[in-house]
Scaffold this motif. Structure first.
Motif, short mmCIF file in Angstrom:
data_model
loop_
_atom_site.label_atom_id
_atom_site.label_comp_id
_atom_site.label_asym_id
_atom_site.label_seq_id
_atom_site.Cartn_x
_atom_site.Cartn_y
_atom_site.Cartn_z
N ASP A 11 0.85 -1.19 0.00
CA ASP A 11 0.00 0.00 0.00
C ASP A 11 0.89 1.24 0.00
O ASP A 11 2.10 1.15 -0.24
N ASP A 12 0.30 2.37 0.26
CA ASP A 12 1.07 3.62 0.21
C ASP A 12 2.16 3.69 1.26
O ASP A 12 3.17 4.38 1.07
N LYS A 13 2.00 2.95 2.33
CA LYS A 13 2.92 3.06 3.45
C LYS A 13 3.79 1.82 3.68
O LYS A 13 4.97 1.94 4.03
N ASP A 14 3.21 0.64 3.48
CA ASP A 14 3.90 -0.58 3.87
C ASP A 14 3.97 -1.63 2.76
O ASP A 14 3.07 -1.74 1.92
N ASN A 15 5.04 -2.40 2.84
CA ASN A 15 5.14 -3.64 2.08
C ASN A 15 4.68 -4.74 3.03
O ASN A 15 5.22 -4.88 4.13
N ILE A 16 3.68 -5.51 2.62
CA ILE A 16 3.01 -6.45 3.54
C ILE A 16 3.09 -7.88 3.02
O ILE A 16 2.94 -8.13 1.82
N CYS A 17 3.33 -8.79 3.95
CA CYS A 17 3.27 -10.22 3.64
C CYS A 17 2.29 -10.87 4.61
O CYS A 17 2.54 -10.93 5.81
N TYR A 18 1.16 -11.33 4.07
CA TYR A 18 0.18 -12.05 4.87
C TYR A 18 0.49 -13.54 4.81
O TYR A 18 0.74 -14.09 3.74
N VAL A 19 0.47 -14.20 5.97
CA VAL A 19 0.70 -15.64 6.02
C VAL A 19 -0.44 -16.29 6.81
O VAL A 19 -0.67 -15.96 7.97
N LEU A 20 -1.15 -17.21 6.14
CA LEU A 20 -2.20 -17.97 6.79
C LEU A 20 -1.58 -19.25 7.33
O LEU A 20 -0.96 -20.01 6.58
N GLN A 21 -1.73 -19.47 8.64
CA GLN A 21 -1.07 -20.60 9.29
C GLN A 21 -2.04 -21.42 10.12
O GLN A 21 -3.07 -20.90 10.59
N GLU A 22 -1.69 -22.67 10.31
CA GLU A 22 -2.35 -23.49 11.31
C GLU A 22 -2.14 -22.82 12.67
O GLU A 22 -1.06 -22.31 12.96
N LYS A 23 -3.16 -22.83 13.51
CA LYS A 23 -3.05 -22.22 14.83
C LYS A 23 -2.29 -23.15 15.77
O LYS A 23 -2.58 -24.34 15.86
N ALA A 24 -1.28 -22.61 16.45
CA ALA A 24 -0.51 -23.42 17.41
C ALA A 24 -1.40 -23.82 18.57
O ALA A 24 -2.22 -23.03 19.06
N LYS A 25 -1.22 -25.06 19.02
CA LYS A 25 -2.04 -25.58 20.12
C LYS A 25 -1.53 -25.01 21.45
O LYS A 25 -0.35 -24.79 21.66
N GLY A 26 -2.48 -24.78 22.36
CA GLY A 26 -2.12 -24.32 23.69
C GLY A 26 -2.00 -22.81 23.79
O GLY A 26 -2.64 -22.07 23.05
N VAL A 27 -1.13 -22.36 24.72
CA VAL A 27 -0.94 -20.94 24.96
C VAL A 27 0.55 -20.61 24.89
O VAL A 27 1.40 -21.47 25.15
N SER A 28 0.86 -19.37 24.56
CA SER A 28 2.26 -18.97 24.45
C SER A 28 2.87 -18.77 25.83
O SER A 28 2.17 -18.47 26.80
N PHE A 29 4.17 -18.93 25.89
CA PHE A 29 4.89 -18.75 27.15
C PHE A 29 4.81 -17.31 27.64
O PHE A 29 5.17 -17.04 28.79
N ASN A 30 4.39 -16.39 26.83
CA ASN A 30 4.29 -15.00 27.26
C ASN A 30 3.33 -14.85 28.44
O ASN A 30 3.49 -13.95 29.27
N ILE A 31 2.33 -15.74 28.52
CA ILE A 31 1.38 -15.60 29.62
C ILE A 31 2.00 -16.05 30.93
O ILE A 31 1.40 -15.90 31.99
N TYR A 32 3.21 -16.62 30.86
CA TYR A 32 3.85 -17.12 32.08
C TYR A 32 4.60 -16.03 32.83
O TYR A 32 5.18 -16.28 33.89
N TYR A 33 4.61 -14.83 32.28
CA TYR A 33 5.16 -13.70 33.03
C TYR A 33 4.03 -13.15 33.90
O TYR A 33 3.31 -12.23 33.53
N LYS A 34 3.83 -13.75 35.06
CA LYS A 34 2.68 -13.43 35.90
C LYS A 34 3.13 -13.02 37.29
O LYS A 34 4.31 -12.87 37.57
#
Length: 380
Positions: free
Chosen positions: A77-100
């Motif tokens: 577009d006028d501002k960005d070069n974009i790459c869309y990737v459709l992926q299988e959804k990873a099972k479970g939750v990311s480790f980011n939620i473990y910063y609690k």
């Protein structure tokens, strides 16, 4: 499966669910990831994505826990070069939620420790397969599924397309594998400098960390072919506290002082480092100053030589009370080995340059001579 264009159109009205980094839109069993880079930089977003997708799908077909890449669409577009990737959804939750909060982090560590040995063995096996595919093991790129018959650990956002697995005969590969596996135990651990955790919580988290460290070490022993060859070299990279815990809880450590055979092997690894550095000079990959400033130092660390040097009979720096603090002590010990290897490298370069017609080698010899003059009277 819908056409990727339909997912892109639908994403315009959806919430970004990414845990950090590129935007991500959740469609249930699949996700749409939006990589972008400003047009002004004259660069391509996710430049090698087509190759990465092919490589990732090959590993996924082998049973490796990394998502299928289902479709790719590039737009500008006028501002960005974009790459869309459709992926299988990873099972479970990311480790980011473990910063609690500390109490929750302890629960998470307990949860991860409940996983069977086979889950950890699968984790190590997958990391071996993804070893050269640009793993970036931040919390957001590690998912864990603890459901019944769940996937266990899944790794996303690969940055490379080299499908060559770990080389079990390479000490640097084995040392790096251990560092990759350590993310599993490191990320959920309560920081020892936490301002919100109590002393008791930090101590409990540390013990749980040791237990998980032991679990992943046993998984490497089980999964990696001929791991016993490098077992003692890996153990030398661990802290004394970890080693003490291992010894008291069923994992044999014993005396890690280098045997005569290991001393000879140590010398062979040093020779390998020097030969590889000379080769880098010869082909013009590095200049002399780069070898001196970085390459030897990095190689000593990645091959586990600095860790082994602590247990080498020729290491004269063993008393931390001779130094102001732990950092000064450890740095002095490391610098001692670096100086030895740099001296050996200089001697080899001088010898090779005497009969070489390689312009890069001769230029490196000139640079070395200039350094000797510059620092005359100082050890280099």
């Amino acid at each position: 499966m819908n056409n990727i264009d339909e997912y892109i159109k639908a994403s315009f009205k959806m919430k970004n669910v990414s845990d950090g980094g590129s935007e991500c839109f959740d469609f249930g069993n699949v996700v749409l990831v939006k990589y972008k880079i400003p047009v002004k930089y004259n660069a391509i977003a996710r430049e090698n994505e087509e190759l990465i997708a092919e490589a990732a799908n090959k590993k996924r077909n082998m049973g490796v826990n990394t998502p299928y890449h289902l479709a790719i669409k590039r737009v500008t577009d006028d501002k960005d070069n974009i790459c869309y990737v459709l992926q299988e959804k990873a099972k479970g939750v990311s480790f980011n939620i473990y910063y609690k909060e500390p109490a929750e982090q302890l629960q998470v560590q307990e949860l991860l420790l409940e996983a069977s040995d086979t889950v950890y063995e699968k984790c190590v096996s997958d990391l071996c397969e993804l070893f050269n595919m640009g793993l970036e093991l931040k919390g957001k790129n590690i998912f864990y599924d603890n459901s019944k018959d769940g996937a266990g650990f899944t790794f996303i956002d690969l940055l490379g397309y080299n499908t060559t697995p770990l080389n079990p005969d390479s000490i640097s590969d084995i040392i790096r594998l251990d560092k990759l596996v350590s993310f599993i135990s490191n990320i959920p651990r309560i920081n020892t400098y936490s301002k919100t955790a109590t002393k008791e919580q930090i101590e409990e988290s540390t013990i749980l960390y040791y237990k998980m460290k032991q679990k992943t070490f046993k998984a490497m022993e089980k999964v990696v072919p001929n791991f016993s060859r490098f077992r003692r070299w890996v153990l030398r990279t661990y802290s004394n506290d970890v080693l003490d815990f291992f010894e008291k809880n069923g994992t044999v450590v014993a005396n890690l002082t280098l045997t005569d055979d290991e001393c000879r092997e140590f010398d062979n690894y040093i020779e390998q480092i020097i030969n590889e550095c000379l080769e880098k000079l010869a082909i013009g990959k590095n200049e002399f100053w780069q070898i001196r400033a970085n390459e030897i130092r990095i190689a000593l660390d990645t091959m586990g030589m600095q860790a082994a040097w602590k247990y080498h009979g020729a290491n004269p720096i063993n008393d931390p009370t001779d130094f102001d603090d732990k950092w000064d002590f450890e740095r002095a010990r490391e610098k001692y080995l670096e100086d030895i290897v740099n001296k050996e490298f200089n001697d080899r370069l001088e010898s090779v340059a005497d009969t070489s017609l390689n312009v890069n080698i001769l230029k490196a010899k000139e640079d070395m001579d200039e350094e000797k003059v510059k620092y005359s009277g100082r050890r280099i």
